[in-house]
Design a protein around this motif. Structure first.
Motif, short mmCIF file in Angstrom:
data_model
loop_
_atom_site.label_atom_id
_atom_site.label_comp_id
_atom_site.label_asym_id
_atom_site.label_seq_id
_atom_site.Cartn_x
_atom_site.Cartn_y
_atom_site.Cartn_z
N GLY A 147 -18.30 7.20 3.75
CA GLY A 147 -18.06 7.84 2.47
C GLY A 147 -16.76 8.60 2.37
O GLY A 147 -16.49 9.27 1.37
N GLU A 148 -15.93 8.51 3.41
CA GLU A 148 -14.64 9.21 3.37
C GLU A 148 -13.65 8.47 2.48
O GLU A 148 -12.84 9.10 1.80
N PHE A 149 -13.71 7.15 2.50
CA PHE A 149 -12.82 6.33 1.68
C PHE A 149 -13.64 5.63 0.59
O PHE A 149 -14.79 5.25 0.81
N ARG A 150 -13.04 5.39 -0.55
CA ARG A 150 -13.71 4.62 -1.58
C ARG A 150 -13.61 3.13 -1.25
O ARG A 150 -12.81 2.72 -0.41
N THR A 151 -14.42 2.34 -1.93
CA THR A 151 -14.56 0.93 -1.56
C THR A 151 -13.97 -0.02 -2.60
O THR A 151 -14.36 -1.19 -2.67
N THR A 152 -13.04 0.46 -3.40
CA THR A 152 -12.43 -0.37 -4.43
C THR A 152 -11.73 -1.58 -3.84
O THR A 152 -11.78 -2.68 -4.38
N TYR A 153 -11.07 -1.37 -2.69
CA TYR A 153 -10.32 -2.45 -2.05
C TYR A 153 -10.95 -2.81 -0.71
O TYR A 153 -11.46 -1.95 0.01
N GLU A 154 -10.91 -4.09 -0.39
CA GLU A 154 -11.42 -4.55 0.90
C GLU A 154 -10.56 -3.98 2.04
O GLU A 154 -9.32 -3.92 1.91
N PRO A 155 -11.19 -3.57 3.14
CA PRO A 155 -10.42 -3.05 4.29
C PRO A 155 -9.34 -4.02 4.76
O PRO A 155 -8.23 -3.62 5.11
N ASP A 156 -9.68 -5.32 4.74
CA ASP A 156 -8.74 -6.35 5.19
C ASP A 156 -7.47 -6.36 4.34
O ASP A 156 -6.36 -6.50 4.86
N LEU A 157 -7.63 -6.18 3.02
CA LEU A 157 -6.47 -6.21 2.13
C LEU A 157 -5.56 -5.00 2.36
O LEU A 157 -4.33 -5.14 2.42
N ILE A 158 -6.15 -3.83 2.50
CA ILE A 158 -5.33 -2.64 2.76
C ILE A 158 -4.65 -2.76 4.11
O ILE A 158 -3.47 -2.41 4.27
N ALA A 159 -5.37 -3.28 5.10
CA ALA A 159 -4.78 -3.46 6.43
C ALA A 159 -3.57 -4.39 6.38
O ALA A 159 -2.54 -4.14 7.02
N ARG A 160 -3.67 -5.46 5.62
CA ARG A 160 -2.55 -6.39 5.48
C ARG A 160 -1.35 -5.70 4.81
O ARG A 160 -0.20 -5.94 5.18
N SER A 161 -1.63 -4.84 3.84
CA SER A 161 -0.56 -4.12 3.17
C SER A 161 0.17 -3.19 4.13
O SER A 161 1.39 -3.05 4.08
N ILE A 162 -0.59 -2.56 5.01
CA ILE A 162 0.02 -1.67 6.01
C ILE A 162 0.95 -2.46 6.92
O ILE A 162 2.09 -2.05 7.19
N ILE A 163 0.48 -3.59 7.42
CA ILE A 163 1.30 -4.40 8.31
C ILE A 163 2.56 -4.88 7.61
O ILE A 163 3.65 -4.86 8.18
#
Length: 207
Positions: A147-163
């Protein structure tokens, strides 16, 4: 020689080789450079690594495995927030954007870009990408589950954006002067983007 001595000798060669790659870049580094820096004979070096590519892959592998292990242990044991852990993976122990970049980044870029048509190197690049992707995605997913992060975006998508951000910044930093790239400022802005994606507003993420 004992197994422990062989491990220490290999580690010493990798440390010396890392310094050489930082100084000369991947393309201009030779095995002779590494022999001289590590203080080993040709036979002593080739006992561990058959060529420069093997040597550089070993350096990349050790760094990535260490990062993956540390992230996994932190997820299991850390009482800090997942946001803080994500920032540590991105920016180091201080978890704060700064103007520093990995000094080995230019050599990493050379290694993958010049070998983009080499099947072995493309396969290794894919493996490396997937490991990095998992590190970031696991942290984000854990934060969402708690519950620390909202779930609007898939973890995989945010991770790809970081990379994509990190690799793009590394490319610019390798080619352009610091005053053109503004590493610290761009990193701070990207952190704000992550904050909005994971929290949904511009408020500070709790530590």
């Amino acid at each position: 020689m004992s197994e422990e001595h062989l491990k220490q000798r290999r580690a010493s060669i990798l440390k010396a080789a890392t310094d050489v790659f930082i100084e000369h870049g991947y393309e201009h580094t030779t095995m002779k450079h590494v022999m001289e820096a590590a203080g080993v004979s040709r036979g002593g070096l080739y006992q561990y690594f058959s060529n420069k590519e093997d040597l550089f892959e070993a350096i990349l592998e050790e760094g990535l495995n260490e990062e993956a292990h540390q992230s996994l242990e932190s997820l299991k044991q850390s009482s800090a927030s997942h946001w803080h852990l994500l920032m540590q993976v991105m920016f180091g122990e201080d978890a704060t954007p700064d103007a520093e970049m990995d000094p080995l980044s230019p050599s990493k870029l050379e290694f993958f870009i010049t070998g983009r048509n080499d099947e072995r190197r493309r396969a290794y690049g894919t493996k490396r990408y997937e490991i990095g992707l998992k590190i970031y995605a696991d942290i984000i997913e854990a934060g969402q589950k708690e519950g620390e992060f909202r779930t609007t975006y898939e973890p995989d998508l945010i991770a790809r954006s970081i990379i994509t951000f990190v690799d793009g910044l590394a490319l610019d930093h390798a080619m352009l002067p610091e005053d053109k790239v503004l590493v610290k400022e761009q990193s701070a802005l990207f952190v704000d983007y992550l904050n909005m994606a994971l929290r949904g507003d511009g408020s500070p993420v709790r530590e």
